[in-house]
Design an enzyme around this catalytic site. Structure first.
Site, PDB file in Angstrom:
ATOM      1  N   VAL A 159      -9.870   9.276  -7.103  1.00 47.55           N
ATOM      2  CA  VAL A 159      -9.392   8.951  -5.758  1.00 47.55           C
ATOM      3  C   VAL A 159      -8.639  10.139  -5.168  1.00 47.55           C
ATOM      4  CG1 VAL A 159      -8.021   7.387  -4.348  1.00 47.55           C
ATOM      5  CG2 VAL A 159      -9.276   6.496  -6.315  1.00 47.55           C
TER       6      VAL A 159
ATOM      7  N   GLU B  24      -2.647  -0.108   1.728  1.00 46.53           N
ATOM      8  CA  GLU B  24      -3.907  -0.776   2.077  1.00 46.53           C
ATOM      9  C   GLU B  24      -4.946  -0.600   0.964  1.00 46.53           C
ATOM     10  OE1 GLU B  24      -5.923  -3.213   3.647  1.00 46.53           O
ATOM     11  OE2 GLU B  24      -4.845  -2.572   5.436  1.00 46.53           O
TER      12      GLU B  24
ATOM     13  N   GLY C   6     -21.290   2.132 -14.370  1.00 43.86           N
ATOM     14  CA  GLY C   6     -19.998   2.626 -13.910  1.00 43.86           C
ATOM     15  C   GLY C   6     -19.206   1.604 -13.111  1.00 43.86           C
TER      16      GLY C   6
ATOM     17  N   GLU D 209     -14.994  -0.631 -16.675  1.00 48.57           N
ATOM     18  CA  GLU D 209     -14.346   0.324 -17.563  1.00 48.57           C
ATOM     19  C   GLU D 209     -14.789   0.060 -19.008  1.00 48.57           C
ATOM     20  OE1 GLU D 209     -11.919   2.465 -16.384  1.00 48.57           O
ATOM     21  OE2 GLU D 209     -11.823   1.630 -14.356  1.00 48.57           O
TER      22      GLU D 209
ATOM     23  N   LYS E 103      -3.772  -8.375  -7.247  1.00 47.95           N
ATOM     24  CA  LYS E 103      -4.055  -8.336  -5.812  1.00 47.95           C
ATOM     25  C   LYS E 103      -3.579  -9.616  -5.140  1.00 47.95           C
ATOM     26  CE  LYS E 103      -8.014  -5.307  -6.629  1.00 47.95           C
ATOM     27  NZ  LYS E 103      -9.432  -5.327  -7.065  1.00 47.95           N
TER      28      LYS E 103
END
Lengths: 436, 436
Positions: free
Chosen positions: B19, B135, B193, B196, B211
């Site tokens: 990321v 976000e 992918g 994990e 979440k």
């Protein structure tokens, strides 16, 4: 910061129709929510109407003045924000530009004005450092304006496509599911209050085109002159085409679409945009949008498609969106990290054993007589009643029994399963899941 | 205002995984978008990594320093905002709290940290008047944090329900459509992918629960201690139950749900919340969420259900959401009415006659020999090729011919229809619609 948060936000409202009255009601009923969200009162100070009547005055909170003089709103130094819910373009434009010139923030749901004649309004807002908010102007309850200005601001949006007019979608849905023709479906929509007496704006595509014009600005930062927008409505839609489309696996929808085309050679982009009926394959989420619902699909290369779906309109829903915009004005000078200004309270928790739900249950039993009765007995002991039972085929002398229950608690389910275990008929541990 | 907008926003980035690298790339590639959105540069000043290597330094823009010393980020007076993309809870918590104490704004996508140990972080942010944006921490590309804090702030939300873990949803989707068992579907997800090597967080429901904890705060302003959250994953899901559920018309989904219960007598509210597999009727939009997609359904009395759907994750999508949060930081001190700081440019327009699309066509012809050939000839003259043709039954000697074309332009369609008109075989005006 402290000073701004300690005094109320004073509101001048223009227009007391269904949305305006809805806002007055929410401001009265939602004081606790407002306090938690922004930590200050939102106080209605003046309401502009064409005709002041005693009935209208009676709708307003104490201390709120009814006026027929526009400048009494726009020029009042004590008013922080003007909410424009009059509709139309001429007078509303005059009101908003004058209010902005006096440094007032603006909240409006007026899509026609914003689409047709708002360039100078946004410039005035920028020059005067004012908020000009309009979430209520596009796609009813779907938070599309806020989504495009903020969480999606970091995306290069490639296309935006939507069902933006609930009336047309209702009519097409009725034509599709009940085989009605256009006129009958329109009449029904009018009877149910989903369509105006003069349905032109809705069924001829202009309302969707207004909204699309706003979405194009928000998504691409581009101005598409409303007068040049290709618009085709559904007034001539023949129910035969809806039926034939269905045979091919498609639904007919009134689509508003804008798509950027990049010319690889020159690097220049051009915009394809318009409103038109189109066939949408039934496997697409857009094809599933029924009745008066709206939906928007935003596509970007990095994030893929994002799909938003919700009710298209309604007075109170629109009023709640206008209230959200007012909350944003009320807290514009401070970070909004949680959506609340108060400390987050501890939740009072419903323990899982008290959750009520319908349940799916599978038990594996020996293929012997009486087992169905035994399981049913354990369920009945816990007041669990059955909606459906299927006995599946025998697998090596083990029979799966599958039940769908009526609503019960997780606790009752656990107890019933424990009782079934104790009968000794189980050949594997029971499985149960909630049904939503 | 002018001073803030004229100087760049300086960023310190912690973490250079997928990321983080994606963000570095977007900051480089999207300079034009950033300029249009916020009118100032966003400049990467320092990047914190565990091990500084030459390869990593080579990824960074000129002038950007690679460091292994946390305080070099948190204490740098020139850094305006710290982006935390390290993951984990201990070090990330230390970094964010120290950066907040130094008055830095924070952008993070760290759901575990925010769900398990962030109360003091939000307090620190409030006390220091800092933005703490996240976000990217919930539901990937779906703009749910911004939606709940802003456009829906004026709503009393009754329930929030979602599919928040793409890995689990992918596995359940494969078990459903291909009849795979859990282990095979997990292995396939790992190979692609989507999962994990250690899939515990995903398939045992903890990621969805993280979440959900964040969504509960945003929707209700309530804290549900993560450690008390009832969580059931899909590791023991038997493909038989998926098949049986299907027979009843249901799909099995890993659902995260929070619902307010109001006790009418006391007026007190209690919260029911948890993560669990459940049966969802196939007619619900939630049942249609396939593969690695996520979705959230927010219900409120006033607005009805609002449904948001998009990709669950991915490095670059998450980076684009982090960039959106950075844009919000960059313009926090000014109104954001259009999503752009620049004047809205005039769009360069693709004229409707050049729109390319597949088309649905219906022509009504006399029931005579040769008409199919005549229509086909007119189409062929305009290079329109057909994907499907249906000749419907004769209605009073008039035969509807229905075509689905391959891609062509509106102009070619209009010309072909004009030629068909000129043959004199038409008994009514032709009808054609785009196919999306």
């Amino acid at each position: 910061m402290e000073s701004a948060s300690s005094r109320p936000l004073y509101v001048g409202l223009a227009g007391l129709g269904t949305v305006g009255s809805g806002l007055v009601r929410l401001l009265r009923e939602d004081r606790e929510l407002i306090e938690k969200r922004v930590g200050r009162d939102i106080v209605l100070r003046k309401v502009l109407v064409r005709t002041a009547t005693r009935e209208r005055q009676a709708m307003l909170p104490e201390g709120c003045e009814l006026t027929t003089d526009m400048t009494s709103l726009t020029d009042d130094p004590q008013i922080d924000v003007v909410v424009e819910l009059m509709g139309g373009t001429g007078a509303a434009h005059k009101l908003i530009s004058r209010a902005l010139a006096h440094g007032k923030h603006i909240v409006t749901a007026n899509k026609a004005l914003l689409a047709e004649d708002s360039e100078d309004l946004f410039r005035l807002a920028r020059e005067n450092n004012c908020l000009l908010r309009y979430e209520g102007s596009v796609a009813g309850c779907i938070p599309i304006v806020g989504t495009l200005t903020d969480p999606l601001a970091g995306n290069h949006i490639d296309s935006i496509m939507g069902i933006l007019n609930g009336t047309s979608n209702y009519i097409l849905s009725e034509m599709t599911s009940n085989g009605m023709d256009f006129d009958a479906a329109l009449t029904q929509a009018q009877e149910l209050g989903y369509a105006e007496a003069d349905p032109t704006l809705d069924v001829d595509g202009f309302d969707a085109a207004h909204k699309l014009t706003l979405l194009i600005r928000l998504a691409f930062g581009l101005d598409y002159p409303f007068a040049s927008m290709p618009v085709q409505g559904i007034r001539n839609m023949d129910k035969r085409d809806i039926a034939f489309a269905r045979e091919f696996g498609y639904r007919v929808k009134l689509i508003a679409e804008a798509r950027l085309h990049k010319d690889e050679a020159s690097g220049k982009t051009r915009l394809e945009a318009g409103v038109f009926p189109a066939l949408v394959h039934h496997s697409f989420l857009l094809a599933r949008v029924g009745g008066v619902y709206n939906a928007v699909r935003i596509e970007s290369q990095v994030s893929g498609p994002i799909f938003l779906h919700g009710r298209g309109a309604g007075a109170l829903p629109t009023a709640s969106v206008v209230l959200s915009d007012l909350l944003a004005v009320a807290r514009m000078d401070r970070p909004n990290n949680t959506g609340f200004v108060t400390e987050i309270e501890k939740a009072s928790i419903v323990p899982p054993e008290h959750w009520r739900s319908r349940y799916y249950v599978r038990v594996m039993v020996s293929d012997e007589s009486g087992v169905l009765r035994d399981v049913a007995g354990c369920m009945a002991d816990e007041d669990i009643s059955m909606a459906q039972v299927i006995q599946k085929e025998n697998e090596d002398n083990v029979v799966p029994l599958v039940y769908m229950t009526h609503e019960t608690t997780a606790q009752a389910m656990s107890r019933a399963m424990q009782k079934v275990r104790e009968t000794g008929i189980l050949r594997a541990d029971p499985v149960f899941y909630r049904i939503l």
